[in-house]
Design an enzyme around this catalytic site. Structure first.
Site, PDB file in Angstrom:
ATOM      1  N   GLU A 181      33.479  60.885  50.000  1.00 54.71           N
ATOM      2  CA  GLU A 181      34.612  60.039  50.986  1.00 54.71           C
ATOM      3  C   GLU A 181      34.053  58.886  51.866  1.00 54.71           C
ATOM      4  O   GLU A 181      35.105  58.648  52.435  1.00 54.71           O
ATOM      5  CB  GLU A 181      34.746  61.411  52.222  1.00 54.71           C
ATOM      6  CG  GLU A 181      33.910  62.324  53.039  1.00 54.71           C
ATOM      7  CD  GLU A 181      32.389  62.963  52.330  1.00 54.71           C
ATOM      8  OE1 GLU A 181      32.814  62.588  50.995  1.00 54.71           O
ATOM      9  OE2 GLU A 181      31.551  63.776  52.980  1.00 54.71           O
ATOM     10  N   SER A 231      22.577  65.126  47.286  1.00 54.76           N
ATOM     11  CA  SER A 231      21.223  65.567  47.675  1.00 54.76           C
ATOM     12  C   SER A 231      21.359  66.448  47.383  1.00 54.76           C
ATOM     13  O   SER A 231      21.742  67.285  46.767  1.00 54.76           O
ATOM     14  CB  SER A 231      21.164  66.033  49.839  1.00 54.76           C
ATOM     15  OG  SER A 231      22.297  66.334  49.918  1.00 54.76           O
ATOM     16  N   CYS A 286      18.762  57.040  43.753  1.00 54.10           N
ATOM     17  CA  CYS A 286      17.917  58.295  43.031  1.00 54.10           C
ATOM     18  C   CYS A 286      16.564  58.300  42.610  1.00 54.10           C
ATOM     19  O   CYS A 286      15.866  58.923  42.676  1.00 54.10           O
ATOM     20  CB  CYS A 286      18.611  59.662  43.090  1.00 54.10           C
ATOM     21  SG  CYS A 286      19.479  58.751  41.333  1.00 54.10           S
ATOM     22  N   GLU A 387      12.826  62.992  50.975  1.00 51.44           N
ATOM     23  CA  GLU A 387      13.175  61.743  50.602  1.00 51.44           C
ATOM     24  C   GLU A 387      13.629  61.420  51.564  1.00 51.44           C
ATOM     25  O   GLU A 387      14.486  61.362  52.422  1.00 51.44           O
ATOM     26  CB  GLU A 387      14.487  62.563  50.048  1.00 51.44           C
ATOM     27  CG  GLU A 387      15.201  61.551  49.165  1.00 51.44           C
ATOM     28  CD  GLU A 387      16.823  61.611  47.716  1.00 51.44           C
ATOM     29  OE1 GLU A 387      17.602  62.266  48.333  1.00 51.44           O
ATOM     30  OE2 GLU A 387      16.883  60.899  46.869  1.00 51.44           O
TER      31      GLU A 387
HETATM   32  P1  NAD Z   1      25.728  64.255  49.474  1.00 53.09           P
HETATM   33  O1  NAD Z   1      25.031  65.536  48.850  1.00 53.09           O
HETATM   34  O2  NAD Z   1      25.521  63.967  51.161  1.00 53.09           O
HETATM   35  O3  NAD Z   1      26.944  64.260  48.472  1.00 53.09           O
HETATM   36  C1  NAD Z   1      27.671  64.057  47.715  1.00 53.09           C
HETATM   37  C2  NAD Z   1      28.756  65.015  47.129  1.00 53.09           C
HETATM   38  O4  NAD Z   1      28.844  66.318  48.211  1.00 53.09           O
HETATM   39  C3  NAD Z   1      30.106  64.138  48.420  1.00 53.09           C
HETATM   40  O5  NAD Z   1      31.236  64.581  47.556  1.00 53.09           O
HETATM   41  C4  NAD Z   1      30.155  64.790  49.354  1.00 53.09           C
HETATM   42  O6  NAD Z   1      31.952  64.714  49.816  1.00 53.09           O
HETATM   43  C5  NAD Z   1      29.680  66.487  48.678  1.00 53.09           C
HETATM   44  N1  NAD Z   1      29.195  66.822  49.726  1.00 53.09           N
HETATM   45  C6  NAD Z   1      28.548  67.049  50.774  1.00 53.09           C
HETATM   46  N2  NAD Z   1      28.359  68.248  51.501  1.00 53.09           N
HETATM   47  C7  NAD Z   1      28.143  69.529  51.082  1.00 53.09           C
HETATM   48  C8  NAD Z   1      28.623  70.935  50.949  1.00 53.09           C
HETATM   49  N3  NAD Z   1      28.057  71.497  52.307  1.00 53.09           N
HETATM   50  N4  NAD Z   1      28.994  71.730  50.092  1.00 53.09           N
HETATM   51  C9  NAD Z   1      30.242  70.699  48.926  1.00 53.09           C
HETATM   52  N5  NAD Z   1      29.893  69.361  48.668  1.00 53.09           N
HETATM   53  C10 NAD Z   1      29.779  68.482  50.405  1.00 53.09           C
HETATM   54  O7  NAD Z   1      24.959  62.747  48.400  1.00 53.09           O
HETATM   55  P2  NAD Z   1      25.221  61.339  49.021  1.00 53.09           P
HETATM   56  O8  NAD Z   1      24.602  61.456  50.862  1.00 53.09           O
HETATM   57  O9  NAD Z   1      26.498  61.138  48.804  1.00 53.09           O
HETATM   58  O10 NAD Z   1      24.533  60.811  48.478  1.00 53.09           O
HETATM   59  C11 NAD Z   1      23.029  60.917  48.518  1.00 53.09           C
HETATM   60  C12 NAD Z   1      21.824  61.425  47.678  1.00 53.09           C
HETATM   61  O11 NAD Z   1      22.503  61.173  46.181  1.00 53.09           O
HETATM   62  C13 NAD Z   1      20.612  61.861  47.711  1.00 53.09           C
HETATM   63  O12 NAD Z   1      19.836  62.261  47.688  1.00 53.09           O
HETATM   64  C14 NAD Z   1      20.016  60.932  45.889  1.00 53.09           C
HETATM   65  O13 NAD Z   1      19.075  60.503  45.420  1.00 53.09           O
HETATM   66  C15 NAD Z   1      21.214  61.623  45.644  1.00 53.09           C
HETATM   67  N6  NAD Z   1      21.454  61.496  43.912  1.00 53.09           N
HETATM   68  C16 NAD Z   1      20.942  61.898  43.127  1.00 53.09           C
HETATM   69  C17 NAD Z   1      21.371  61.528  41.588  1.00 53.09           C
HETATM   70  C18 NAD Z   1      20.313  62.337  40.527  1.00 53.09           C
HETATM   71  O14 NAD Z   1      21.251  61.783  39.590  1.00 53.09           O
HETATM   72  N7  NAD Z   1      20.279  63.076  40.701  1.00 53.09           N
HETATM   73  C19 NAD Z   1      22.117  60.260  41.595  1.00 53.09           C
HETATM   74  C20 NAD Z   1      22.429  59.470  42.629  1.00 53.09           C
HETATM   75  C21 NAD Z   1      22.262  59.920  44.384  1.00 53.09           C
END
Ligand code: NAD
Length: 504
Positions: A181, A231, A286, A387
């Site tokens: 979002e 995450s 990541c 992290e």
């Molecule tokens: P996030 O987990 O906060 O959000 C990711 C997605 O999940 C978003 O679309 C969000 O709306 C949704 N979301 C958030 N909380 C939720 C919940 N409680 N229940 C269901 N959906 C939920 O992550 P972010 O802050 O957008 O991205 C950064 C994180 O992503 C970092 O930890 C990074 O390391 C990780 N990441 C991992 C990879 C990989 O390939 N392993 C790649 C890119 C980013």
């Protein structure tokens, strides 16, 4: 193509932009200026149901469309991404804060996933064996699942959605993408490109929302598979909820990526590699290197001396500032959280080598942090255990390669790791013994190219299956194995109750 004057974010359902009906909204900020640039209505249950309904209808037709026709659409899609790279890179910069050159790099890596998906006809080929029994042939085919969903994070608004979804579409599924979002524009821009490429209505849908929207999508009875990137905390929730509802799930989480520097390494190359891999994209990758482990006192002293000089020169700046080394972090909350992590590290005994907490930047309202480097970090400190998704990087000093391998293997995360050395023997020991999904030797970020599979170990990934590479096609298809015989009509029927053998 629509110009980027920003207001209210739409959903994209059944080939059309749809105005969100919900009162529940979130806001998009431009990290470079700190200004609110749009509001995002979070999809209601009805809107989610509507999108999945259309996607289900579209999936039936699309899955039966010849693979050649599907690939034609992908070719056009690829061409359009290349044609609109400038526009798309600016949009990424505007909503995510990363520099334009970094955004272009992201788009380039995303295109690799489109290239791989263009090869779907080859990847989809099944197996065939003649005469597995008396005049019986056996073969396998891969069929699409139906309606699938991808839930993506803020840090790669284009590359991650492309890596997750392009193959899913190529192999015949319909997609419900729920972008972060915080960065919804890029996903909607991709929708316009799919539309121009001639993708039939309903095959690609974008639903905006937060965790409640995600909950509606991943528990919906017509969603067959869930691919999540974000995450680790959320990845675990998605995995548990999705599998409880009998969905196929892969969920990619966070990381704590180490760089081990051996005494025989080319230290200048190691320093330069660390700078880009650790601070590029304001460390919001990541696969960013967060921790350097110089091996031995002498290596540590020389490495830190060379590194400090270069880190001090790094400059944060606006996404469109050509001189900026990296941009702002995604939000005010993220900035505050990183500052708290630094404070805690200092309280726990870390030593500040470079302090980036008050960067010299033009726009004071933007969410900027400078490059910070903390030394004397110990494995029991919070800043090592968790992290930190921003430009605060750490040095953990070790005495031996064995000590480095032990600490990395004990860490909760296992996304990426790299070693700098001139010894083939040490490199081999490291690559064999390390418990991490993606490993580099004398390379800064060991992110595999798009035609290799991508995925961490331990808390960096929940569920089976990797992404980016050919495994994406396996994840988004189901295999059917067919045994087939054609009778000679002149032969008389023989009735048998024996278990069919292979030697008959
Ligand atoms: P996030 O987990 O906060 O959000 C990711 C997605 O999940 C978003 O679309 C969000 O709306 C949704 N979301 C958030 N909380 C939720 C919940 N409680 N229940 C269901 N959906 C939920 O992550 P972010 O802050 O957008 O991205 C950064 C994180 O992503 C970092 O930890 C990074 O390391 C990780 N990441 C991992 C990879 C990989 O390939 N392993 C790649 C890119 C980013």
């Amino acid at each position: 193509m629509e110009s980027v004057t920003l207001d209210t974010i739409n959903h994209y359902i059944n080939g059309q932009k749809v105005k969100g009906k919900s009162d529940q909204v979130g806001y998009v900020y431009s990290p470079s200026t700190g200004k609110k640039i749009a509001e995002v209505p979070y999809a209601t249950k009805e809107e989610v149901n509507e999108a999945i309904h259309f996607a289900k209808q579209a999936a039936k037709k699309w899955g039966n469309t010849s693979i050649g026709k599907r690939v034609e659409v992908l070719h056009r899609f690829r061409h359009l991404i290349v044609e609109h790279t400038e526009e798309l890179a600016r949009l990424i910069g505007l909503e995510n804060g990363k520099t334009i050159s970094d955004a272009k790099g992201e788009i380039g890596r995303g295109i690799e996933s489109v290239d791989l998906a263009i090869g779907a006809p080859h990847i989809l080929k099944g197996e065939h064996s003649a005469n597995v029994g008396g005049e019986i042939n056996a073969y396998s085919i891969k069929q699409p699942l139906g309606v699938v969903t991808c839930i993506s994070p803020f840090n790669f608004p284009v590359m991650v959605p492309l890596a997750m979804s392009t193959m899913a579409v190529a192999v015949g599924n319909a997609m419900i993408l729920k972008p972060s979002e915080k960065v919804p524009y890029s996903a909607l821009f991709l929708s316009e490109l799919w539309e121009q490429a001639g993708l039939p209505k309903g095959v690609w849908n974008v639903i905006n929302g937060d965790k409640d929207t995600v909950q509606e999508i991943i528990t919906h009875q017509d969603i067959e598979a869930i691919s999540f990137v974000g995450s680790s905390k959320v990845a675990e929730i998605i995995y548990e909820t999705g599998t409880k509802h009998h969905k196929r799930v892969n969920a990619f989480g966070g990381g704590k990526n180490h760089m081990v520097v051996m005494p025989d390494a080319n230290l200048d190359k190691a320093v330069d590699s660390f700078i880009g891999a650790a601070y590029g994209s304001a460390s919001q990758r990541c696969m960013a290197i967060s921790t350097v482990m110089p091996v031995g006192e002498q290596t540590a002293e020389t490495f830190k001396e060379k590194l400090k000089v270069k880190v001090e020169k790094l400059q944060a700046g606006s996404f469109d500032d050509e001189h900026a080394d990296f941009g702002a972090v995604i939000s005010q909350e993220a900035k505050q959280s990183i500052l708290r992590d630094i404070e805690m590290a200092l309280k726990e005994g870390a030593n500040m080598l470079v302090d980036g907490r008050n960067p010299d930047v033009e726009n004071k309202e933007g969410f900027y942090l400078g490059a910070t480097l903390l030394d004397q970090v110990k494995p029991d400190m919070k800043v090592y255990i968790e992290e930190v998704f921003g430009p605060a990087r750490i040095v953990v000093n070790v005495e031996t390669l064995e000590e480095a391998i032990g600490l990395i293997n004990d860490h909760q995360y296992g996304n990426g790791v790299t070693i700098f050395t001139n010894s083939g023997r040490d490199a081999r020991k490291f690559t064999q013994e390390i418990e991490v999904g993606m490993v580099g030797v004398n390379v800064p970020i060991p992110i595999p190219v798009g035609y290799y599979n991508f995925g961490g170990w331990k808390s960096s990934r929940y569920g089976e299956g990797q992404m980016f590479g050919p495994d994406t096609a396996r994840f988004f298809t189901k295999t059917k194995t067919i045994s087939e015989r054609w009778f000679d009509q002149k032969e008389s029927d023989e009735l048998t109750f024996d278990f069919p053998g292979t030697k008959d």
